[in-house]
Write an enzyme that holds these catalytic residues in place. Structure first.
Site, PDB file in Angstrom:
ATOM      1  CG  ASP A 109       2.260   9.143   7.236  1.00 32.33           C
ATOM      2  OD1 ASP A 109       2.272   8.587   8.351  1.00 32.33           O
ATOM      3  OD2 ASP A 109       2.382   8.511   6.163  1.00 32.33           O
ATOM      4  NE  ARG A 110      -0.912   5.088   9.564  1.00 36.19           N
ATOM      5  CZ  ARG A 110      -1.518   3.906   9.545  1.00 36.19           C
ATOM      6  NH1 ARG A 110      -2.185   3.496  10.596  1.00 36.19           N
ATOM      7  NH2 ARG A 110      -1.431   3.132   8.485  1.00 36.19           N
TER       8      ARG A 110
ATOM      9  NE  ARG B 197       5.339   0.557   5.434  1.00 40.57           N
ATOM     10  CZ  ARG B 197       4.315   1.342   5.723  1.00 40.57           C
ATOM     11  NH1 ARG B 197       3.356   0.923   6.493  1.00 40.57           N
ATOM     12  NH2 ARG B 197       4.265   2.559   5.221  1.00 40.57           N
TER      13      ARG B 197
ATOM     14  NE  ARG C 196      -5.466  -2.505   7.310  1.00 41.90           N
ATOM     15  CZ  ARG C 196      -4.556  -2.694   8.271  1.00 41.90           C
ATOM     16  NH1 ARG C 196      -4.944  -3.110   9.468  1.00 41.90           N
ATOM     17  NH2 ARG C 196      -3.270  -2.481   8.033  1.00 41.90           N
TER      18      ARG C 196
ATOM     19  CE  LYS D  72       5.858   6.957   0.947  1.00 36.88           C
ATOM     20  NZ  LYS D  72       4.649   7.530   1.522  1.00 36.88           N
TER      21      LYS D  72
ATOM     22  CG  ASP E  27       2.537   7.581  11.562  1.00 33.85           C
ATOM     23  OD1 ASP E  27       2.843   8.758  11.354  1.00 33.85           O
ATOM     24  OD2 ASP E  27       2.479   6.722  10.652  1.00 33.85           O
TER      25      ASP E  27
ATOM     26  CB  THR F 258      -0.892   0.015   1.267  1.00 39.49           C
ATOM     27  OG1 THR F 258      -1.474  -1.266   1.441  1.00 39.49           O
ATOM     28  CG2 THR F 258      -1.980   1.046   1.157  1.00 39.49           C
TER      29      THR F 258
ATOM     30  CD  GLU G  60      -9.416   3.005   7.544  1.00 38.19           C
ATOM     31  OE1 GLU G  60      -9.324   2.773   8.763  1.00 38.19           O
ATOM     32  OE2 GLU G  60      -8.579   2.627   6.703  1.00 38.19           O
ATOM     33  CB  SER G  61      -5.693   4.095   8.171  1.00 37.43           C
ATOM     34  OG  SER G  61      -5.358   4.811   6.991  1.00 37.43           O
TER      35      SER G  61
HETATM   36  C1  VG1 Z   1      -2.638   0.995   5.845  1.00 41.58           C
HETATM   37  C2  VG1 Z   1      -3.888   1.848   5.876  1.00 41.58           C
HETATM   38  C3  VG1 Z   1      -3.904   2.785   4.682  1.00 41.58           C
HETATM   39  C4  VG1 Z   1      -2.620   3.622   4.682  1.00 41.58           C
HETATM   40  C5  VG1 Z   1      -1.407   2.726   4.720  1.00 41.58           C
HETATM   41  C6  VG1 Z   1      -0.110   3.503   4.846  1.00 41.58           C
HETATM   42  O1  VG1 Z   1      -2.625   0.200   4.683  1.00 41.58           O
HETATM   43  O2  VG1 Z   1      -5.041   1.039   5.882  1.00 41.58           O
HETATM   44  O3  VG1 Z   1      -5.049   3.584   4.755  1.00 41.58           O
HETATM   45  O4  VG1 Z   1      -2.571   4.439   3.545  1.00 41.58           O
HETATM   46  O5  VG1 Z   1      -1.490   1.843   5.832  1.00 41.58           O
HETATM   47  O6  VG1 Z   1      -0.107   4.313   5.970  1.00 41.58           O
HETATM   48  P1  VG1 Z   1      -3.075  -1.357   4.689  1.00 41.58           P
HETATM   49  O7  VG1 Z   1      -2.850  -1.830   3.284  1.00 41.58           O
HETATM   50  O8  VG1 Z   1      -2.246  -2.045   5.719  1.00 41.58           O
HETATM   51  O9  VG1 Z   1      -4.519  -1.361   5.089  1.00 41.58           O
HETATM   52  V1  VG1 Z   1       1.372   4.718   6.718  1.00 41.58           V
HETATM   53  O10 VG1 Z   1       1.105   5.850   7.884  1.00 41.58           O
HETATM   54  O11 VG1 Z   1       1.705   3.131   7.251  1.00 41.58           O
HETATM   55  O12 VG1 Z   1       2.399   5.136   5.489  1.00 41.58           O
HETATM   56 CO    CO Z   2       2.827   6.690   8.630  1.00 38.94          CO
END
Ligand code: VG1
Ligand code: CO
Length: 543
Positions: A281-282, A22, A496, A126, A277, A18, A364-365
């Site tokens: 970014d969160r 990682r 999820r 990334k 976080d 995503t 939502e995350s």
């Molecule tokens: C999760 C979240 C997604 C977010 C991604 C990266 O992905 O659900 O909304 O964009 O993390 O966030 P996944 O595929 O695990 O649901 V960050 O702050 O980890 O760069």
């Molecule tokens: Co992040």
């Protein structure tokens, strides 16, 4: 200076997730693993020679080693100049800001976001493009394809670069500039928000607590919240960035930022709480004894945007990721602006932002941001809320409750089943996918399924299509259940399940979303036969 060519065995597990690549630190430490991926980036890029690249990360374990390798590969591949955050530190939104401001061709972010760090923890890399945002799928897929066929990488032989002293240096023919990680970002925040208004509110005795979770935003928060805005020393807690985040999950939610939640529950506690976080970014926003769900936060920021200087002219449109609640849709409708629904992951907002079709967007995350950068931005969201609270002189809870009065309340919860067997999770999704056509008309208690589909996205700007982005079950009355597998986990699979329902009538509002969504939650587990496939009778994390 010597140009070394090393023949590599391709790695087949560099598939884009995503949010970049990682893996466990141990995976990245395998010989040639990181090199293979970085060379693949340069191999698929065109027209970057002589250009500027930005490099920084969240300060986690292995960032510094990785940065030295990347600098040597960049020099061997003809990069003109690299801007490195001092100490290899740059929050994800700061990388985005620096790429845009200095017209770099791209940037590399070293982070595994909110995942734990340290030698046994996670690492990530990334690639971001010239607009400052994560590379779109077309590019990440090409990098992956290249990583499978690559047989060599180019690297210069050189001593480690000093990344801890501000100023200019050289690596072969490549220039290196070590920059202050905070300056450009802080200046951008000062342009967007009314710092005087926030400062006065703090002087009136408004108390805030910011939990940096020993992650990248500690220094940013000290500089912006305490030094520039005058919050008393000590307002920023866990502000020291640590390579292993103090052994914690730097994940700003009700579980991992428990101590902050507890502080805000105290009668004499702070008026406002926030956390961000690993890579900044969160965000999580709290009022006194009050949690703002990320989906509500996005909707409320959109509804009140014109109160903030940076958005005084209004919004061109908004967007949310598909599983994010529809609270923002109702705001967009009342503002008479477009609301786009994108797949999960920030990279899908980039085109909409570039084309000025949207101003604000979120997930939502715990991710929210705007057109000021091309990443989600934790501290930006905190400043936005502080600006709203200061400008209206209303507490967080009052702003949210007023919003619910006007737009109704969108109950929302996400149930995560972590470290599930990958094959079992895949089987569950396939089985449910096969059931989709048969579901409409089926009832669960008082709930009726009115539609079911698999989400696919056609990008309205470049016409690209992204398939397989989650299974959606639409219930009567606008309620919804969504299933998808995480693309950021590093152990097994994470399932999820996202559940929402809307209640317009405020006399029926229930302060416990788990209770309000009880029927939908039960239906979600039964419908997909989660226990049957995964052997789990309860989720591991509920937010
Ligand atoms: C999760 C979240 C997604 C977010 C991604 C990266 O992905 O659900 O909304 O964009 O993390 O966030 P996944 O595929 O695990 O649901 V960050 O702050 O980890 O760069
Ligand atoms: Co992040």
């Amino acid at each position: 200076m010597r140009r070394v060519q090393v023949w590599t065995t391709p790695f087949d597990d560099q598939r884009p997730g995503t949010s970049g690549l990682r893996k466990k630190v141990k995976v990245f430490q395998q010989p040639h693993y990181l090199e293979n991926f970085v060379q693949s980036i340069f191999d698929v890029l065109k027209d970057y020679r002589g250009g500027t690249l930005v490099l920084g990360g969240d300060g986690r374990f292995y960032n510094r080693e990785a940065a030295q390798i990347i600098l040597r590969i960049a020099a061997a591949n003809g990069v003109g100049k690299v801007l490195v955050g001092r100490g290899v530190i740059l929050s994800t939104p700061a990388v985005s800001c620096v790429i845009r401001k200095h017209r770099a061709f791209g940037g590399i972010v070293l982070s595994a976001s909110h995942n734990p760090g340290g030698p046994d923890g996670d690492f990530g890399i990334k690639y971001n493009v010239a607009n400052g945002g994560p590379a779109p799928e077309a590019i990440t897929e090409k990098i992956f394809a290249r990583s499978l066929e690559i047989d060599a990488y180019h690297i210069v032989d050189a001593a480690d670069v000093d990344v801890d002293t501000l100023g200019s240096g050289q690596l072969g023919s490549m220039a290196i500039e070590v920059i202050d990680p905070i300056a450009d970002y802080a200046a951008l925040m000062e342009r967007l928000f009314d710092f005087d208004c926030i400062r006065e509110h703090l002087q009136r005795g408004f108390r805030l607590r910011f939990d940096a979770m020993h992650a990248v935003n500690g220094p940013y928060a000290h500089a912006i919240l305490e030094e520039k805005l005058g919050a008393p020393a000590g307002s920023v807690v866990r502000g020291e960035s640590l390579e292993d985040f103090g052994g914690l999950h730097p994940d700003p939610n009700l579980v991992h930022a428990r101590s902050l939640v507890d502080a805000l529950a105290q009668e004499d506690g702070p008026d406002f709480g926030a956390a961000t976080d690993g890579d900044g970014d969160r965000n999580m926003i709290l009022g006194r004894g009050f949690f703002v769900t990320p989906s509500d936060s996005l909707a409320i920021l959109a509804a009140n945007a014109t109160r903030v200087p940076g958005y005084a002219d209004g919004l061109t449109g908004v967007a949310r990721s598909m599983p994010t609640s529809s609270a923002i849709d109702r705001v967009a409708e009342s503002l008479n602006i477009a609301c786009y629904e994108t797949p999960t992951g920030w990279k899908f907002f980039g085109n909409l932002l570039d084309a000025d079709r949207i101003t604000l967007c979120g997930e939502e995350s715990f991710g929210t941001s705007s057109n000021h950068v091309r990443e989600k931005d934790g501290l930006w969201a905190v400043l936005f809320w502080l600006n709203l609270v200061a400008a209206t002189r209303k507490p967080v809870a009052a702003l949210v409750r007023e919003h619910w009065q006007q737009f109704g309340r969108t109950y929302y919860t996400r149930h995560d089943y972590e470290q599930v067997d990958s094959a079992a999770a895949g089987d569950m999704m396939s089985a449910l996918r096969g059931e989709l056509p048969k579901l409409p008309g089926r009832r669960y208690g008082s709930l009726e399924i009115v539609g079911a589909d698999e989400f696919a996205y056609d990008d309205p700007v470049d016409g690209s299509r992204s398939e397989g982005q989650g299974l959606r079950i639409h219930l009567d009355g606008g309620a919804r259940i969504v299933y998808r597998l995480s693309g950021t986990g590093t152990e097994g699979a994470t399932l999820r399940v996202y559940i929402e329902a809307h209640q317009m009538d405020s006399s029926k509002h229930d302060d416990d979303p788990q209770r309000a969504l009880e029927e939908q939650i039960r239906a979600a587990a039964e419908l997909a036969r989660i226990a049957h496939f995964t052997n789990r009778t309860a989720p591991t994390v509920i937010t």
